[in-house]
Design a protein around this motif. Sequence first.
Motif, PDB file in Angstrom:
ATOM      1  N   ILE A 175     -23.232   1.088  -7.864  1.00 54.32           N
ATOM      2  CA  ILE A 175     -23.272  -0.342  -7.552  1.00 54.32           C
ATOM      3  C   ILE A 175     -22.712  -1.182  -8.700  1.00 54.32           C
ATOM      4  CG2 ILE A 175     -24.802  -2.273  -6.977  1.00 54.32           C
ATOM      5  CD1 ILE A 175     -26.765  -0.238  -5.786  1.00 54.32           C
ATOM      6  N   VAL A 176     -21.980  -2.234  -8.321  1.00 52.84           N
ATOM      7  CA  VAL A 176     -21.572  -3.287  -9.258  1.00 52.84           C
ATOM      8  C   VAL A 176     -22.350  -4.544  -8.872  1.00 52.84           C
ATOM      9  CG1 VAL A 176     -19.680  -4.845  -9.920  1.00 52.84           C
ATOM     10  CG2 VAL A 176     -19.270  -2.378  -9.790  1.00 52.84           C
ATOM     11  N   ILE A 177     -22.916  -5.205  -9.890  1.00 48.53           N
ATOM     12  CA  ILE A 177     -23.676  -6.445  -9.689  1.00 48.53           C
ATOM     13  C   ILE A 177     -22.871  -7.595 -10.278  1.00 48.53           C
ATOM     14  CG2 ILE A 177     -25.783  -7.705 -10.253  1.00 48.53           C
ATOM     15  CD1 ILE A 177     -27.102  -4.981 -10.837  1.00 48.53           C
ATOM     16  N   ALA A 178     -22.764  -8.699  -9.542  1.00 49.23           N
ATOM     17  CA  ALA A 178     -22.083  -9.888 -10.060  1.00 49.23           C
ATOM     18  C   ALA A 178     -22.956 -11.109  -9.820  1.00 49.23           C
ATOM     19  CB  ALA A 178     -20.731 -10.065  -9.384  1.00 49.23           C
ATOM     20  N   ASP A 179     -23.425 -11.698 -10.920  1.00 48.34           N
ATOM     21  CA  ASP A 179     -24.270 -12.891 -10.860  1.00 48.34           C
ATOM     22  C   ASP A 179     -24.120 -13.599 -12.193  1.00 48.34           C
ATOM     23  OD1 ASP A 179     -26.434 -14.785 -10.717  1.00 48.34           O
ATOM     24  OD2 ASP A 179     -27.395 -13.491  -9.231  1.00 48.34           O
ATOM     25  N   ASP A 180     -23.994 -14.923 -12.166  1.00 49.70           N
ATOM     26  CA  ASP A 180     -23.819 -15.653 -13.423  1.00 49.70           C
ATOM     27  C   ASP A 180     -25.147 -15.955 -14.121  1.00 49.70           C
ATOM     28  OD1 ASP A 180     -24.478 -17.456 -11.414  1.00 49.70           O
ATOM     29  OD2 ASP A 180     -23.358 -19.104 -12.322  1.00 49.70           O
ATOM     30  N   GLU A 181     -26.261 -15.566 -13.519  1.00 47.34           N
ATOM     31  CA  GLU A 181     -27.563 -15.755 -14.153  1.00 47.34           C
ATOM     32  C   GLU A 181     -28.010 -14.438 -14.774  1.00 47.34           C
ATOM     33  OE1 GLU A 181     -30.444 -17.458 -11.472  1.00 47.34           O
ATOM     34  OE2 GLU A 181     -28.911 -18.740 -10.566  1.00 47.34           O
ATOM     35  N   PRO A 182     -28.029 -14.348 -16.122  1.00 42.43           N
ATOM     36  CA  PRO A 182     -28.355 -13.094 -16.800  1.00 42.43           C
ATOM     37  C   PRO A 182     -29.718 -12.515 -16.406  1.00 42.43           C
ATOM     38  CG  PRO A 182     -27.477 -14.681 -18.371  1.00 42.43           C
ATOM     39  CD  PRO A 182     -27.667 -15.403 -17.077  1.00 42.43           C
ATOM     40  N   ILE A 183     -30.728 -13.366 -16.251  1.00 41.15           N
ATOM     41  CA  ILE A 183     -32.060 -12.857 -15.905  1.00 41.15           C
ATOM     42  C   ILE A 183     -32.068 -12.280 -14.493  1.00 41.15           C
ATOM     43  CG2 ILE A 183     -34.464 -13.525 -15.482  1.00 41.15           C
ATOM     44  CD1 ILE A 183     -34.133 -15.497 -17.859  1.00 41.15           C
ATOM     45  N   ALA A 184     -31.409 -12.963 -13.563  1.00 44.67           N
ATOM     46  CA  ALA A 184     -31.324 -12.469 -12.180  1.00 44.67           C
ATOM     47  C   ALA A 184     -30.610 -11.121 -12.157  1.00 44.67           C
ATOM     48  CB  ALA A 184     -30.597 -13.475 -11.305  1.00 44.67           C
ATOM     49  N   LYS A 185     -29.543 -11.006 -12.943  1.00 47.55           N
ATOM     50  CA  LYS A 185     -28.775  -9.770 -13.010  1.00 47.55           C
ATOM     51  C   LYS A 185     -29.628  -8.633 -13.596  1.00 47.55           C
ATOM     52  CE  LYS A 185     -25.191 -10.356 -15.435  1.00 47.55           C
ATOM     53  NZ  LYS A 185     -23.937 -10.903 -15.902  1.00 47.55           N
ATOM     54  N   MET A 186     -30.365  -8.948 -14.656  1.00 43.36           N
ATOM     55  CA  MET A 186     -31.210  -7.947 -15.304  1.00 43.36           C
ATOM     56  C   MET A 186     -32.312  -7.473 -14.350  1.00 43.36           C
ATOM     57  SD  MET A 186     -33.328  -8.315 -18.873  1.00 43.36           S
ATOM     58  CE  MET A 186     -34.579  -9.378 -18.145  1.00 43.36           C
ATOM     59  N   SER A 233     -20.229 -11.551 -14.562  1.00 42.14           N
ATOM     60  CA  SER A 233     -20.820 -12.891 -14.543  1.00 42.14           C
ATOM     61  C   SER A 233     -19.995 -13.879 -13.741  1.00 42.14           C
ATOM     62  CB  SER A 233     -20.977 -13.410 -15.978  1.00 42.14           C
ATOM     63  OG  SER A 233     -21.857 -12.575 -16.690  1.00 42.14           O
ATOM     64  N   ASP A 234     -18.822 -13.433 -13.271  1.00 45.79           N
ATOM     65  CA  ASP A 234     -17.985 -14.286 -12.432  1.00 45.79           C
ATOM     66  C   ASP A 234     -17.171 -13.414 -11.490  1.00 45.79           C
ATOM     67  OD1 ASP A 234     -15.234 -13.708 -13.566  1.00 45.79           O
ATOM     68  OD2 ASP A 234     -16.162 -14.522 -15.379  1.00 45.79           O
ATOM     69  N   GLY A 235     -16.532 -14.060 -10.540  1.00 46.11           N
ATOM     70  CA  GLY A 235     -15.793 -13.337  -9.523  1.00 46.11           C
ATOM     71  C   GLY A 235     -14.617 -12.528 -10.047  1.00 46.11           C
ATOM     72  N   PHE A 236     -13.910 -13.052 -11.059  1.00 48.14           N
ATOM     73  CA  PHE A 236     -12.781 -12.310 -11.627  1.00 48.14           C
ATOM     74  C   PHE A 236     -13.251 -10.991 -12.215  1.00 48.14           C
ATOM     75  CE2 PHE A 236     -10.571 -16.505 -11.928  1.00 48.14           C
ATOM     76  CZ  PHE A 236      -9.442 -16.159 -11.211  1.00 48.14           C
ATOM     77  N   LEU A 295     -22.763  -6.122  -5.130  1.00 43.95           N
ATOM     78  CA  LEU A 295     -23.686  -7.218  -4.812  1.00 43.95           C
ATOM     79  C   LEU A 295     -23.189  -8.449  -5.543  1.00 43.95           C
ATOM     80  CD1 LEU A 295     -26.987  -5.218  -5.337  1.00 43.95           C
ATOM     81  CD2 LEU A 295     -26.076  -5.972  -3.152  1.00 43.95           C
ATOM     82  N   LEU A 296     -22.871  -9.499  -4.804  1.00 43.40           N
ATOM     83  CA  LEU A 296     -22.253 -10.693  -5.381  1.00 43.40           C
ATOM     84  C   LEU A 296     -23.056 -11.946  -5.083  1.00 43.40           C
ATOM     85  CD1 LEU A 296     -18.728  -9.963  -3.963  1.00 43.40           C
ATOM     86  CD2 LEU A 296     -19.142 -10.189  -6.385  1.00 43.40           C
ATOM     87  N   ASP A 297     -23.212 -12.775  -6.104  1.00 38.74           N
ATOM     88  CA  ASP A 297     -23.734 -14.121  -5.879  1.00 38.74           C
ATOM     89  C   ASP A 297     -22.565 -14.943  -5.332  1.00 38.74           C
ATOM     90  OD1 ASP A 297     -25.359 -16.348  -5.882  1.00 38.74           O
ATOM     91  OD2 ASP A 297     -25.194 -16.706  -8.034  1.00 38.74           O
ATOM     92  N   ILE A 298     -22.841 -15.927  -4.501  1.00 40.39           N
ATOM     93  CA  ILE A 298     -21.743 -16.748  -3.962  1.00 40.39           C
ATOM     94  C   ILE A 298     -21.230 -17.720  -5.022  1.00 40.39           C
ATOM     95  CG2 ILE A 298     -21.176 -18.626  -2.364  1.00 40.39           C
ATOM     96  CD1 ILE A 298     -22.581 -17.212  -0.189  1.00 40.39           C
ATOM     97  N   LYS A 299     -22.142 -18.467  -5.641  1.00 39.58           N
ATOM     98  CA  LYS A 299     -21.729 -19.497  -6.605  1.00 39.58           C
ATOM     99  C   LYS A 299     -21.635 -18.896  -7.997  1.00 39.58           C
ATOM    100  CE  LYS A 299     -21.475 -23.357  -4.202  1.00 39.58           C
ATOM    101  NZ  LYS A 299     -20.325 -24.208  -4.149  1.00 39.58           N
ATOM    102  N   MET A 300     -20.382 -18.679  -8.437  1.00 38.10           N
ATOM    103  CA  MET A 300     -20.120 -18.169  -9.785  1.00 38.10           C
ATOM    104  C   MET A 300     -18.919 -18.928 -10.336  1.00 38.10           C
ATOM    105  SD  MET A 300     -20.624 -14.024  -9.566  1.00 38.10           S
ATOM    106  CE  MET A 300     -19.489 -13.773  -8.206  1.00 38.10           C
ATOM    107  N   PRO A 301     -18.810 -18.984 -11.653  1.00 41.33           N
ATOM    108  CA  PRO A 301     -17.660 -19.690 -12.241  1.00 41.33           C
ATOM    109  C   PRO A 301     -16.338 -18.946 -12.006  1.00 41.33           C
ATOM    110  CG  PRO A 301     -19.060 -18.725 -13.961  1.00 41.33           C
ATOM    111  CD  PRO A 301     -19.737 -18.489 -12.657  1.00 41.33           C
ATOM    112  N   PHE A 302     -15.246 -19.693 -12.129  1.00 39.08           N
ATOM    113  CA  PHE A 302     -13.863 -19.213 -12.055  1.00 39.08           C
ATOM    114  C   PHE A 302     -13.447 -18.749 -10.662  1.00 39.08           C
ATOM    115  CE2 PHE A 302     -15.317 -18.118 -16.448  1.00 39.08           C
ATOM    116  CZ  PHE A 302     -14.752 -19.225 -17.051  1.00 39.08           C
ATOM    117  N   LEU A 346     -25.649 -11.996  -2.273  1.00 40.94           N
ATOM    118  CA  LEU A 346     -27.011 -12.407  -2.613  1.00 40.94           C
ATOM    119  C   LEU A 346     -26.907 -13.863  -3.026  1.00 40.94           C
ATOM    120  CD1 LEU A 346     -28.082  -9.388  -4.849  1.00 40.94           C
ATOM    121  CD2 LEU A 346     -28.659  -9.762  -2.462  1.00 40.94           C
ATOM    122  N   THR A 347     -27.577 -14.742  -2.307  1.00 41.50           N
ATOM    123  CA  THR A 347     -27.364 -16.155  -2.576  1.00 41.50           C
ATOM    124  C   THR A 347     -28.555 -17.006  -2.173  1.00 41.50           C
ATOM    125  OG1 THR A 347     -25.885 -18.013  -2.124  1.00 41.50           O
ATOM    126  CG2 THR A 347     -26.247 -16.441  -0.331  1.00 41.50           C
TER     127      THR A 347
END
Length: 195
Positions: free
Chosen positions: A10-21, A39-42, A57-64, A86-87
């Motif tokens: 699995i790859v996790i993408a979320d700009d919130e470090p605590i949520a990711k952890m 931490s971002d879509g790129f 697993l991707l958060d919808i709202k991320m920078p860039f 995950l949003t």
Amino acid sequence: MDKTEHALRIVIADDEPIAKMDLRELLEDSGYEVVGEASDGFDAVEECRKNKPDLVLLDIKMPFLDGLSASKIIFQEKLADTIILLTAYTDPEFIESAKDCGVSGYLVKPYYEKSLIPSIELAVSRSREMKKIRAEVERAQERLESRVIIEKAKGLIMLRDQKNEEEAYSYIRQISQQKHLSMRRVSEMILVRSI
């Protein structure tokens, strides 16, 4: 998850470090292998290119680059088998957009292990079924395309060399065997030569 099966990568993408952890810990405690984080879509797209995960697993709202755009790239380039968003967003337009991005699951935060793990398992299972169906469709299309090309080459040989259908087909098959090429490839060369 059955421990005898290979652990989902699995790859996790979320700009919130605590949520990711927290998510990483929950997934690893459930027997999954987290092979990358972003931490971002790129970075999510790059992690998928590098690791070819079973699931992202991707958060919808991320920078860039947001999760929807990243999902579209990941799906189109076949960088992961399954994509789950995950949003915190439940707006209908996000859900509609997700349908067009190759997303297999949409989970609203806060999520709980009791709902997350079954949702992951179900989404991965459905994605695998769809992948098999897409592969079967591609093989069928390829066979059909090959048949059309062989028929065109056969028709050309019949016209050019005054052969009947069986003789023209045998001619293509004979070259195919002698040159260790597919009948489609031989037919393509015959058709190119005639232009």
